[in-house]
Write an enzyme that holds these catalytic residues in place. Structure first.
Site, PDB file in Angstrom:
ATOM      1  N   SER A 202       0.865  -1.190   0.000  1.00 24.40           N
ATOM      2  CA  SER A 202       0.000   0.000   0.000  1.00 24.40           C
ATOM      3  C   SER A 202       0.893   1.228   0.000  1.00 24.40           C
ATOM      4  O   SER A 202       1.969   1.215   0.615  1.00 24.40           O
ATOM      5  CB  SER A 202      -0.869   0.025   1.258  1.00 24.40           C
ATOM      6  OG  SER A 202      -1.454   1.307   1.408  1.00 24.40           O
TER       7      SER A 202
ATOM      8  N   TYR B 111      -1.844  -0.912   9.906  1.00 22.17           N
ATOM      9  CA  TYR B 111      -1.901  -1.226   8.470  1.00 22.17           C
ATOM     10  C   TYR B 111      -0.562  -0.888   7.811  1.00 22.17           C
ATOM     11  O   TYR B 111       0.008  -1.701   7.073  1.00 22.17           O
ATOM     12  CB  TYR B 111      -3.036  -0.436   7.818  1.00 22.17           C
ATOM     13  CG  TYR B 111      -3.248  -0.741   6.354  1.00 22.17           C
ATOM     14  CD1 TYR B 111      -3.774  -1.964   5.946  1.00 22.17           C
ATOM     15  CD2 TYR B 111      -2.926   0.193   5.372  1.00 22.17           C
ATOM     16  CE1 TYR B 111      -3.983  -2.243   4.597  1.00 22.17           C
ATOM     17  CE2 TYR B 111      -3.133  -0.080   4.027  1.00 22.17           C
ATOM     18  CZ  TYR B 111      -3.663  -1.293   3.648  1.00 22.17           C
ATOM     19  OH  TYR B 111      -3.869  -1.567   2.311  1.00 22.17           O
TER      20      TYR B 111
HETATM   21  P1  NAP Z   1     -11.244  -6.004  -1.127  1.00 25.09           P
HETATM   22  O1  NAP Z   1     -12.052  -5.445  -2.215  1.00 25.09           O
HETATM   23  O2  NAP Z   1     -11.751  -5.904   0.276  1.00 25.09           O
HETATM   24  O3  NAP Z   1     -10.885  -7.524  -1.448  1.00 25.09           O
HETATM   25  C1  NAP Z   1     -10.080  -8.226  -0.529  1.00 25.09           C
HETATM   26  C2  NAP Z   1      -9.744  -9.581  -1.096  1.00 25.09           C
HETATM   27  O4  NAP Z   1      -8.872 -10.225  -0.184  1.00 25.09           O
HETATM   28  C3  NAP Z   1     -10.977 -10.444  -1.260  1.00 25.09           C
HETATM   29  O5  NAP Z   1     -10.812 -11.257  -2.389  1.00 25.09           O
HETATM   30  C4  NAP Z   1     -10.964 -11.269   0.025  1.00 25.09           C
HETATM   31  O6  NAP Z   1     -11.519 -12.558  -0.150  1.00 25.09           O
HETATM   32  C5  NAP Z   1      -9.473 -11.426   0.240  1.00 25.09           C
HETATM   33  N1  NAP Z   1      -9.149 -11.689   1.646  1.00 25.09           N
HETATM   34  C6  NAP Z   1      -9.226 -10.838   2.697  1.00 25.09           C
HETATM   35  N2  NAP Z   1      -8.839 -11.465   3.818  1.00 25.09           N
HETATM   36  C7  NAP Z   1      -8.516 -12.740   3.461  1.00 25.09           C
HETATM   37  C8  NAP Z   1      -8.041 -13.866   4.156  1.00 25.09           C
HETATM   38  N3  NAP Z   1      -7.831 -13.838   5.486  1.00 25.09           N
HETATM   39  N4  NAP Z   1      -7.803 -14.991   3.474  1.00 25.09           N
HETATM   40  C9  NAP Z   1      -8.017 -15.047   2.135  1.00 25.09           C
HETATM   41  N5  NAP Z   1      -8.466 -14.018   1.419  1.00 25.09           N
HETATM   42  C10 NAP Z   1      -8.708 -12.873   2.079  1.00 25.09           C
HETATM   43  O7  NAP Z   1      -9.821  -5.300  -1.104  1.00 25.09           O
HETATM   44  P2  NAP Z   1      -8.917  -4.726  -2.277  1.00 25.09           P
HETATM   45  O8  NAP Z   1      -9.086  -3.255  -2.269  1.00 25.09           O
HETATM   46  O9  NAP Z   1      -9.094  -5.484  -3.512  1.00 25.09           O
HETATM   47  O10 NAP Z   1      -7.481  -5.026  -1.649  1.00 25.09           O
HETATM   48  C11 NAP Z   1      -6.602  -6.010  -2.168  1.00 25.09           C
HETATM   49  C12 NAP Z   1      -5.223  -5.751  -1.599  1.00 25.09           C
HETATM   50  O11 NAP Z   1      -4.790  -4.444  -1.996  1.00 25.09           O
HETATM   51  C13 NAP Z   1      -5.185  -5.763  -0.071  1.00 25.09           C
HETATM   52  O12 NAP Z   1      -3.986  -6.377   0.370  1.00 25.09           O
HETATM   53  C14 NAP Z   1      -5.196  -4.285   0.282  1.00 25.09           C
HETATM   54  O13 NAP Z   1      -4.599  -4.047   1.543  1.00 25.09           O
HETATM   55  C15 NAP Z   1      -4.406  -3.707  -0.868  1.00 25.09           C
HETATM   56  N6  NAP Z   1      -4.643  -2.278  -1.108  1.00 25.09           N
HETATM   57  C16 NAP Z   1      -5.876  -1.822  -1.444  1.00 25.09           C
HETATM   58  C17 NAP Z   1      -6.050  -0.458  -1.687  1.00 25.09           C
HETATM   59  C18 NAP Z   1      -7.375   0.138  -2.077  1.00 25.09           C
HETATM   60  O14 NAP Z   1      -7.491   1.382  -2.066  1.00 25.09           O
HETATM   61  N7  NAP Z   1      -8.374  -0.650  -2.444  1.00 25.09           N
HETATM   62  C19 NAP Z   1      -4.971   0.416  -1.565  1.00 25.09           C
HETATM   63  C20 NAP Z   1      -3.726  -0.095  -1.211  1.00 25.09           C
HETATM   64  C21 NAP Z   1      -3.580  -1.444  -0.991  1.00 25.09           C
HETATM   65  P3  NAP Z   1     -12.985 -13.008   0.401  1.00 25.09           P
HETATM   66  O15 NAP Z   1     -13.958 -11.950  -0.024  1.00 25.09           O
HETATM   67  O16 NAP Z   1     -13.181 -14.326  -0.277  1.00 25.09           O
HETATM   68  O17 NAP Z   1     -12.874 -13.133   1.881  1.00 25.09           O
END
Ligand code: NAP
Length: 246
Positions: free
Chosen positions: A141, A155
């Site tokens: 991130s 985080y």
């Molecule tokens: P999201 O929409 O909430 O999706 C999260 C994904 O991670 C889902 O597929 C969820 O699966 C999976 N997940 C969460 N906890 C898990 C666990 N314990 N075991 C297995 N799978 C798990 O989030 P996103 O925005 O796509 O984020 C993806 C990554 O990017 C994360 O690491 C997040 O920290 C990072 N990130 C996101 C942003 C942003 O602005 N969106 C910015 C910087 C970094 P299920 O639904 O099947 O549980």
């Protein structure tokens, strides 16, 4: 020929958001893809079905990233079902947010389990199964590079640890031509960070490019790292945040 033709990728947390976009993009570039999920079996099955409909092989594997045994099993299952392993993307994640004083030791442990511990365990399990020239990409991130505001210490710490993992792996696996990198997204439009949330306008105002990323834009950087063009990029942390940390 497609850039990832004949390759196999595993994307953790591939049921939604950035992980689903990465899975679809790697498949569009020619890879067969396994995704893991925890709470969203239907969404994971949809991602896999879409990839199969587009002509690639795909599988969805239930694996809670907080469970080291489940992560190891997912890596082995992906390699066994799809016949090899070339690309590992450590994407699964959560967003703990709140005052420092309120963070419990349980929340601290749970976050570290899903972010750096799962990525370490997956890389450790994947390395012996991976082909020479493989790729490991961890999704961090931009808050790991510059926390920027209160309430995100846990985080930021948990994501910053991925940079240490990446730099260590870049040495440990270099003799086999396996690269390791971290991609640090900024605000990206997903369930975790909806672009119509309170605070989204402020986030846009603080971002030079003035908007949220589409998950496909994060996937594009991962796809480059996974491609032949990424062969000499290792140990790097690449921020993809529209200039917010600049
Ligand atoms: P999201 O929409 O909430 O999706 C999260 C994904 O991670 C889902 O597929 C969820 O699966 C999976 N997940 C969460 N906890 C898990 C666990 N314990 N075991 C297995 N799978 C798990 O989030 P996103 O925005 O796509 O984020 C993806 C990554 O990017 C994360 O690491 C997040 O920290 C990072 N990130 C996101 C942003 C942003 O602005 N969106 C910015 C910087 C970094 P299920 O639904 O099947 O549980």
């Amino acid at each position: 020929m497609s850039p990832l033709s004949g390759r196999v990728a595993l994307v953790t947390g591939g049921s939604r958001g950035i992980g689903a976009a990465i899975a679809r993009r790697l498949a569009a570039d020619g890879a067969d893809v396994a995704v893991t999920y925890r709470n969203s079996p239907e969404r994971a099955a949809e991602v896999a079905a879409g990839i199969r409909a587009a002509g690639r092989r795909a599988t969805a594997i239930a694996a809670d990233s907080a469970d080291a045994g489940a992560i190891r099993h997912a890596v082995e299952t992906a390699a066994a079902e799809l016949g090899r392993l070339d690309v590992l993307v450590n994407n699964a994640g959560t967003f703990p947010y709140g005052p420092l004083a309120d963070v419990t030791v349980e929340e601290l442990d749970a976050t570290l389990a899903v972010h750096p511990r799962a990525a370490f365990v997956a890389a450790q399990a994947a390395a012996p199964l991976m082909t020479d020239g493989g790729r490991i990409v961890s999704i961090g991130s931009n808050l790991a590079v510059r926390a920027g505001a209160p309430n995100m210490t846990l985080y930021a710490m948990s994501k910053a640890a991925l940079d240490g993992l990446t730099r260590g792996l870049a040495h440990d696996l270099a003799d086999r031509g396996i690269t390791a990198n971290t991609v640090h997204p900024g605000n990206t439009a997903t369930d975790m960070n909806p672009p119509d949330d309170p605070g989204a306008d402020e986030a846009r105002a603080e971002t030079p490019l003035g908007r949220y990323a589409d998950p496909a834009e994060i996937a594009a950087t991962v796809a480059h790292l996974a491609s032949a063009g990424g062969a000499f990029i290792s140990g790097a942390s690449i921020t993809v945040d529209g200039g917010r940390n600049a």
